[in-house]
Write a protein that holds these residues in place. Structure first.
Motif, short mmCIF file in Angstrom:
data_model
loop_
_atom_site.label_atom_id
_atom_site.label_comp_id
_atom_site.label_asym_id
_atom_site.label_seq_id
_atom_site.Cartn_x
_atom_site.Cartn_y
_atom_site.Cartn_z
N UNK A 51 0.85 -1.19 0.00
CA UNK A 51 0.00 0.00 0.00
C UNK A 51 0.89 1.23 0.00
N UNK A 52 0.74 2.08 -1.01
CA UNK A 52 1.56 3.27 -1.12
C UNK A 52 0.88 4.54 -0.69
N UNK A 58 -9.75 5.87 -1.31
CA UNK A 58 -8.86 5.57 -2.42
C UNK A 58 -7.59 4.92 -1.89
N UNK A 59 -7.08 3.93 -2.62
CA UNK A 59 -5.87 3.23 -2.18
C UNK A 59 -4.98 3.00 -3.39
N UNK A 60 -3.70 3.32 -3.24
CA UNK A 60 -2.70 3.02 -4.27
C UNK A 60 -2.03 1.69 -3.92
N UNK A 61 -2.16 0.73 -4.83
CA UNK A 61 -1.71 -0.63 -4.57
C UNK A 61 -0.63 -1.02 -5.58
N UNK A 95 1.77 -3.72 -11.60
CA UNK A 95 2.70 -2.93 -10.77
C UNK A 95 2.02 -1.84 -9.96
N UNK A 96 1.13 -1.07 -10.57
CA UNK A 96 0.49 0.03 -9.87
C UNK A 96 -0.97 0.16 -10.29
N UNK A 97 -1.84 0.41 -9.33
CA UNK A 97 -3.24 0.70 -9.63
C UNK A 97 -3.89 1.35 -8.42
N UNK A 98 -4.97 2.08 -8.68
CA UNK A 98 -5.77 2.67 -7.63
C UNK A 98 -7.08 1.89 -7.49
N UNK A 99 -7.50 1.69 -6.26
CA UNK A 99 -8.82 1.14 -5.96
C UNK A 99 -9.64 2.22 -5.27
N UNK A 100 -10.86 2.43 -5.77
CA UNK A 100 -11.73 3.46 -5.23
C UNK A 100 -13.07 2.85 -4.83
N UNK A 101 -13.66 3.37 -3.77
CA UNK A 101 -15.01 2.95 -3.38
C UNK A 101 -15.74 4.15 -2.79
N UNK A 102 -17.03 4.24 -3.08
CA UNK A 102 -17.87 5.33 -2.58
C UNK A 102 -19.19 4.77 -2.04
N UNK A 103 -19.63 5.32 -0.95
CA UNK A 103 -21.00 5.11 -0.48
C UNK A 103 -21.79 6.36 -0.83
#
Length: 385
Positions: free
Chosen positions: A158-159, A191-194, A200-208
């Motif tokens: 996690x970056x 938001x999380x940078x993984x 190698x790199x990607x962002x995961x996003x979630x919203x309520x």
């Protein structure tokens, strides 16, 4: 040396190069060469070139692809990344924009979600009516970079993370301001940078998200949104890259793969929705922009948004197909004491067409007017100085 740098480059955004490979603070190509001068069989020219290649450089100044993470402080072979380094402390910022951003709020591009909130006023003297239309969003973002723990490309890391909450609206008032229509949404997102061995790199996003109508609040639409944003600088995906050195023209391209689930408790004013129905919209959302970073064209930029989400639970009966294109010219810009952009007043021309997310409202609108943008994500490299 080539095989030593491949793992480090693959995990540039969440890990540091191997500490043993970094020259000690104060060393130069000349001092390293002198230290090896008595060694037999050393290729001095290659050694000098290798040491020079390790020196940090400013990629943006050379027109190369910028790094996503803040630069690391100087370290010796025995030093660890300091946990209290300024770039790794939590930061917060208030953002005024036109809508919730498709790309992540925290990235290497400080002016993400570039368009500001808009407000227009129209008076019809013959019919004696007035109309006010407003589109915008106010968000509060808290973010923190995570110090790298190592440089093993086989470990998921996690970056960065951010928490973003706020309100979004697209409203119109008519008939002497006695009637207000349009959606209002409250959102809480993360938001999380993984980094991972596969991607190698990607962002995961979630919203309520909770959405209602401004007329009487009868509409009850609630659910969750999930998005995956890849970062592949070599393909100009998920980052900003220079297209022209002479014009200092940059392209930002941010595609995401989305899954949005909503339940309609009451459709209210949103007659295209069905009360009691569940929706699972799956598909891409794309945002792109062209901007000039210097010269006489610096105040001008262009943008495009396109969403296509398939209605998976209802056989494609109510898909989202939304597009927006526009151009912007900055009129006035404010900066903070560090010289970073703080906000601006801009002249905006945009055209919107298609069915909107969450409400399926139909859009076919040309807007020309002034927008206000406020708040920018602090530059991590400047916080490190």
């Amino acid at each position: 040396m080539k095989h030593l740098f491949i793992p480090a480059i693959a995990l540039l955004a969440v890990s540091t190069p191997a500490l043993a490979e970094q020259p000690s603070v104060g060393q130069t190509p000349d001092t390293v060469s002198a230290a090896h001068a008595r060694d037999d069989g050393v290729n001095m020219k290659r050694l000098r070139d290798d040491v020079k290649a390790r020196k940090p450089r400013s990629s943006r100044a050379k027109g190369e692809i910028p790094s996503i993470l803040p630069p690391l402080p100087p370290m010796t072979a025995k030093a660890a990344v300091p946990q209290d380094w300024p770039a790794y402390k939590p930061v917060s910022v208030l953002l005024v924009r036109d809508a919730y951003s498709v790309p992540t709020f925290i990235s290497e591009k400080n002016d993400i979600s570039d368009n500001g909130a808009s407000l227009s006023y129209t008076r019809n003297g013959i019919a004696n009516t007035q109309t006010i239309a407003g589109k915008g969003a106010v968000f509060y973002a808290v973010s923190q970079w995570i110090p790298p723990a190592g440089n093993d490309p086989n470990v998921v890391g996690l970056g960065h993370y951010s928490l973003v909450s706020g309100v979004e609206w697209d409203l119109k008032t008519k008939n002497n301001l006695h009637q207000t229509t349009g959606p209002v949404s409250a959102l809480f997102g993360s938001e999380f940078l993984i980094a991972s061995p596969v991607i190698p790199l990607s962002f995961l996003k979630s919203n309520i998200v909770y959405t209602t109508d401004a007329s009487d609040g009868r509409a009850q639409i609630y659910g969750a949104e999930f998005a995956w944003q890849p970062v592949a600088p070599q393909f100009r995906i998920g980052t900003t890259t220079r297209l022209s050195r002479d014009l200092d023209l940059w392209l930002g391209f941010y595609p995401t793969l989305n899954a949005d689930y909503f339940h309609v408790g009451n459709s209210g004013d949103f007659t295209n929705l069905v009360t009691g129905r569940d929706y699972l919209w799956i598909g891409p959302k794309v945002q792109a922009d062209l901007s000039f970073h210097s010269g006489i064209l610096e105040r001008y930029s262009f943008f495009l948004k396109y969403f296509y989400l398939y209605d998976a639970l209802n056989g494609g009966g109510q898909n989202v197909n939304y597009g927006q294109v526009g151009a912007k010219a900055k009129l006035i810009e404010w900066t903070d004491p560090n010289g970073d952009p703080l906000g601006n007043l801009s002249l905006l021309l945009r055209y919107t067409n298609g069915t909107a997310v969450r409400t399926l409202q139909q859009n076919n609108e040309l807007y020309a007017g002034v927008t206000l943008k406020f708040g920018n994500v602090p530059d991590p490299s400047k916080r490190a100085e």
